[in-house]
Scaffold this active site. Sequence first.
Site, PDB file in Angstrom:
ATOM      1  N   TYR A  55       0.774  -1.249   0.056  1.00  0.00           N
ATOM      2  CA  TYR A  55       0.298   0.151   0.200  1.00  0.00           C
ATOM      3  C   TYR A  55       0.119   1.349  -0.024  1.00  0.00           C
ATOM      4  O   TYR A  55       0.188   2.481  -0.660  1.00  0.00           O
ATOM      5  CB  TYR A  55      -1.253  -0.046   0.931  1.00  0.00           C
ATOM      6  CG  TYR A  55      -1.693  -0.537   0.452  1.00  0.00           C
ATOM      7  CD1 TYR A  55      -3.165  -0.504   0.173  1.00  0.00           C
ATOM      8  CD2 TYR A  55      -2.249  -2.155   1.424  1.00  0.00           C
ATOM      9  CE1 TYR A  55      -4.228  -1.592  -0.034  1.00  0.00           C
ATOM     10  CE2 TYR A  55      -2.973  -2.825   1.105  1.00  0.00           C
ATOM     11  CZ  TYR A  55      -3.905  -2.661   0.394  1.00  0.00           C
ATOM     12  OH  TYR A  55      -5.196  -3.805  -0.057  1.00  0.00           O
ATOM     13  N   GLU A  56       2.000   1.538   0.732  1.00  0.00           N
ATOM     14  CA  GLU A  56       2.436   2.528   0.732  1.00  0.00           C
ATOM     15  C   GLU A  56       3.488   2.321  -0.954  1.00  0.00           C
ATOM     16  O   GLU A  56       3.584   3.532  -1.370  1.00  0.00           O
ATOM     17  CB  GLU A  56       3.782   2.080   1.389  1.00  0.00           C
ATOM     18  CG  GLU A  56       3.048   2.437   2.852  1.00  0.00           C
ATOM     19  CD  GLU A  56       3.217   4.342   3.332  1.00  0.00           C
ATOM     20  OE1 GLU A  56       3.350   4.682   2.746  1.00  0.00           O
ATOM     21  OE2 GLU A  56       1.893   3.876   4.282  1.00  0.00           O
TER      22      GLU A  56
END
Length: 160
Positions: A55-56
């Site tokens: 997700y980063e």
Amino acid sequence: MKVCSIVVVILAVLLIAKLDAKIYERCELAKKLEEAGLDGFKGYTVGDWLCVAHYESGFDTSFVDHNPDGSSEYGIFQLNSAWWCNNGITPTQNLCNIDCNDLLNRHILDDIICAKRVASSHKSMKAWDSWTQHCAGHDLSEWLKGCSVRLKTDSSYNNW
């Protein structure tokens, strides 16, 4: 003219970093994280770390994101220039004692060491909004499906 020179230097450094960058495959990254001792570190699993990295950065070591406050986030774990690394631009605490550009290559041991420092801070994994939003309280076993990693059976074990 001085500002233009600084911009050229920054772009050159980012281009060089991009050439040594890597977008990891999920299982390949799981193996690296497990080998680096992240499974069970501070009670978190490799699944937690994979979820955050996905997700980063989408598992992309060269990913840089710029924040409204003027700071930037670097690498596979999106480590912030105001706190964890020094980009030469943002006033920083540089708590990992590392140049932010060193977080943009395929060699992620320095990223992992810094991420361990983040996880050891008072915020722990909550330092990453993505962990709170997408990973905490979710079944993270999906992140490890099909991956041949030797996970600890007791995730509270910590050898650090």
